[in-house]
Design a protein around this motif. Structure first.
Motif, PDB file in Angstrom:
ATOM      1  N   VAL A 177       1.011  -1.012   0.061  1.00 35.27           N
ATOM      2  CA  VAL A 177      -0.356  -0.061  -0.104  1.00 35.27           C
ATOM      3  C   VAL A 177       0.794   1.267  -0.107  1.00 35.27           C
ATOM      4  O   VAL A 177       2.282   1.141   0.286  1.00 35.27           O
ATOM      5  CB  VAL A 177      -0.811  -0.075   1.131  1.00 35.27           C
ATOM      6  N   GLU A 180      -1.471   6.767  -0.116  1.00 40.89           N
ATOM      7  CA  GLU A 180      -2.562   7.071  -0.870  1.00 40.89           C
ATOM      8  C   GLU A 180      -3.639   6.036  -0.910  1.00 40.89           C
ATOM      9  O   GLU A 180      -4.790   6.294  -1.617  1.00 40.89           O
ATOM     10  CB  GLU A 180      -2.406   7.794  -2.311  1.00 40.89           C
ATOM     11  N   GLY A 181      -3.077   4.746  -0.543  1.00 42.14           N
ATOM     12  CA  GLY A 181      -4.063   3.711  -0.581  1.00 42.14           C
ATOM     13  C   GLY A 181      -3.513   2.624  -1.457  1.00 42.14           C
ATOM     14  O   GLY A 181      -2.492   2.606  -1.907  1.00 42.14           O
ATOM     15  N   ARG A 187      -6.110  -3.747  -6.408  1.00 39.50           N
ATOM     16  CA  ARG A 187      -7.591  -3.343  -6.292  1.00 39.50           C
ATOM     17  C   ARG A 187      -8.285  -4.231  -7.413  1.00 39.50           C
ATOM     18  O   ARG A 187      -9.247  -4.879  -7.247  1.00 39.50           O
ATOM     19  CB  ARG A 187      -7.796  -1.738  -6.770  1.00 39.50           C
ATOM     20  N   THR A 207       2.282  -1.453   5.500  1.00 35.86           N
ATOM     21  CA  THR A 207       2.474   0.144   5.988  1.00 35.86           C
ATOM     22  C   THR A 207       3.937   0.167   6.045  1.00 35.86           C
ATOM     23  O   THR A 207       4.344   0.362   7.192  1.00 35.86           O
ATOM     24  CB  THR A 207       1.649   0.522   6.673  1.00 35.86           C
ATOM     25  N   ALA A 228      -2.393   5.806   4.914  1.00 33.39           N
ATOM     26  CA  ALA A 228      -2.722   4.374   4.019  1.00 33.39           C
ATOM     27  C   ALA A 228      -4.066   3.758   4.540  1.00 33.39           C
ATOM     28  O   ALA A 228      -4.802   3.109   3.801  1.00 33.39           O
ATOM     29  CB  ALA A 228      -1.548   3.461   4.118  1.00 33.39           C
ATOM     30  N   ARG A 230      -6.687   5.081   6.347  1.00 33.38           N
ATOM     31  CA  ARG A 230      -7.882   5.650   5.891  1.00 33.38           C
ATOM     32  C   ARG A 230      -8.244   5.555   4.313  1.00 33.38           C
ATOM     33  O   ARG A 230      -9.473   5.363   4.231  1.00 33.38           O
ATOM     34  CB  ARG A 230      -7.855   7.103   6.573  1.00 33.38           C
ATOM     35  N   ALA A 231      -7.180   5.426   3.605  1.00 31.55           N
ATOM     36  CA  ALA A 231      -7.379   5.394   2.201  1.00 31.55           C
ATOM     37  C   ALA A 231      -7.911   4.322   1.743  1.00 31.55           C
ATOM     38  O   ALA A 231      -8.773   4.032   1.348  1.00 31.55           O
ATOM     39  CB  ALA A 231      -6.242   5.803   1.499  1.00 31.55           C
ATOM     40  N   ALA A 232      -7.299   3.105   2.361  1.00 30.22           N
ATOM     41  CA  ALA A 232      -7.815   1.557   1.964  1.00 30.22           C
ATOM     42  C   ALA A 232      -9.069   1.433   2.542  1.00 30.22           C
ATOM     43  O   ALA A 232      -9.681   0.566   2.033  1.00 30.22           O
ATOM     44  CB  ALA A 232      -6.674   0.674   2.933  1.00 30.22           C
ATOM     45  N   HIS A 233      -9.451   1.834   3.605  1.00 28.69           N
ATOM     46  CA  HIS A 233     -10.649   1.712   4.278  1.00 28.69           C
ATOM     47  C   HIS A 233     -11.732   2.181   3.278  1.00 28.69           C
ATOM     48  O   HIS A 233     -12.832   1.223   2.964  1.00 28.69           O
ATOM     49  CB  HIS A 233     -11.014   2.615   5.753  1.00 28.69           C
ATOM     50  N   GLN A 235     -11.579   2.318   0.217  1.00 32.55           N
ATOM     51  CA  GLN A 235     -11.325   1.489  -1.132  1.00 32.55           C
ATOM     52  C   GLN A 235     -11.917   0.261  -0.838  1.00 32.55           C
ATOM     53  O   GLN A 235     -12.671  -0.222  -1.676  1.00 32.55           O
ATOM     54  CB  GLN A 235     -10.088   1.415  -1.443  1.00 32.55           C
TER      55      GLN A 235
END
Length: 329
Positions: A177, A180-181, A187, A207, A228, A230-233, A235
């Motif tokens: 990750v 930014e995610g 994905r 991370t 990372a 928060r962005a993955a959450h 997504q």
């Protein structure tokens, strides 16, 4: 760090209401006074081939046995690329690590989905490694060149779906990750698993080691990890159809204590403490570290960071901090 998007006055007003806080912020509200804090599980990666005195530090909730890979280009599972999957010594080791989850893949070696030419062969290879460890918990650590192999993704998704149809296979997917995610290949892998009907129990993001994208990183590594997460959450909510609470609960962070693969990235004990506090605050599913055998200071003559952290610490400090305890005095 980018500024957060502006919110409208109406949304700000709604977010001020305690009953709506979790929905507006995208995470659970802080626990009320007297309410028990969210407990964050801890599951370190451990070597399949050799035991470490640090493996059981902080009483892990699970052990991630690394790594089951292909024997060269053959569709035959081995531990770490060398040990036969049914090696009695590894079987005894796995029996003493309960519960244990077999981690397939990793950065080095050949992931089985790239070596096995058919879904039948691949499912059998996965099953053989799981049976050897005596578990129905699997972690698929997909990174490096494997992440862009669409044919391997398709075989893996169908093989795992087939295994889940026969047994109650608990599936974790470990992915690289950025702050930014998740990137496009990761994905797409998750979309393919969902399309094949795979029940993904957990997504574990690494991370660590952001590399050339952050050459002048000076902020704490824990801050990058939070970004990372928060962005993955967000997504995961879109990719897997999870609610906000479920996405936090099924998200795991794996950190690399001490000096990462790039020297300017150092995950400190303060980072470990902040990461655990963040995990409690948002209701994260769990934390892991790479790896239990590295959770110690380096000896004066050790130049490699493969088996030590490269920072001042006591043995097991990072495990204790990530599990919610304190560092050794």
């Amino acid at each position: 760090m980018p500024l957060p998007p502006r919110r409208s006055p109406l949304l700000a007003l709604a977010c001020a209401l305690p009953l709506l806080l979790a929905g507006c912020a995208g995470e659970p509200a802080d626990a009320a006074d007297g309410a028990p804090a969210h407990r964050v599980g801890f599951a370190p990666y451990v070597s399949a081939e050799s035991a470490s005195a640090l493996d059981a530090t902080a009483h892990p909730d699970e052990y991630r046995l690394a790594f089951a890979v292909a024997d060269g280009g053959r569709c035959v599972p081995v531990w770490g690329g060398t040990e036969p999957v049914d090696d009695p010594a590894v079987a005894r080791r796995a029996a003493g690590l309960r519960p244990v989850r077999v981690s397939f893949g990793g950065e080095a070696g050949t992931e089985l989905a790239r070596a096995c030419g058919s879904v039948d062969e691949l499912a059998a290879a996965y099953r053989r490694a799981l049976d050897a460890a005596g578990t129905d918990r699997a972690d698929f650590d997909i990174e490096g060149g494997t992440l862009g192999d669409e044919a391997a993704h398709a075989r893996r998704a169908e093989a795992v779906a087939r295994l889940q149809a026969d047994t109650d296979l608990d599936v974790s997917v470990t992915l690289p990750v950025m702050p930014e995610g998740l990137e496009a290949d990761a994905r797409e892998l998750l979309r393919g698993l969902r399309a094949a009907g795979v029940r993904v129990g957990e997504v574990n993001i690494m991370t660590m080691s952001y590399g050339s994208a952050y050459p002048d990183a000076k902020g704490p590594m824990s801050a990058y990890g939070e970004r990372a997460a928060r962005a993955a959450h967000g997504q995961l909510r879109e990719l897997l159809g999870w609610s906000s609470r479920t996405a936090w609960k099924r998200l795991r962070l794996t950190v690399m204590p001490g000096v990462n693969d790039v020297p300017h990235e150092t995950f400190t004990r303060a980072d470990a403490r902040r990461t655990h506090e963040f995990a409690v605050r948002v209701g994260l599913g769990g934390l892991s570290q790479w790896a239990s055998f590295r959770d110690r200071p380096c000896a004066p003559d050790e130049s490699s960071r493969e088996r030590c952290t490269g920072v001042a610490q006591k043995k097991g400090d990072f495990a204790r901090l990530l599990a919610g305890g304190g560092a050794a005095d």
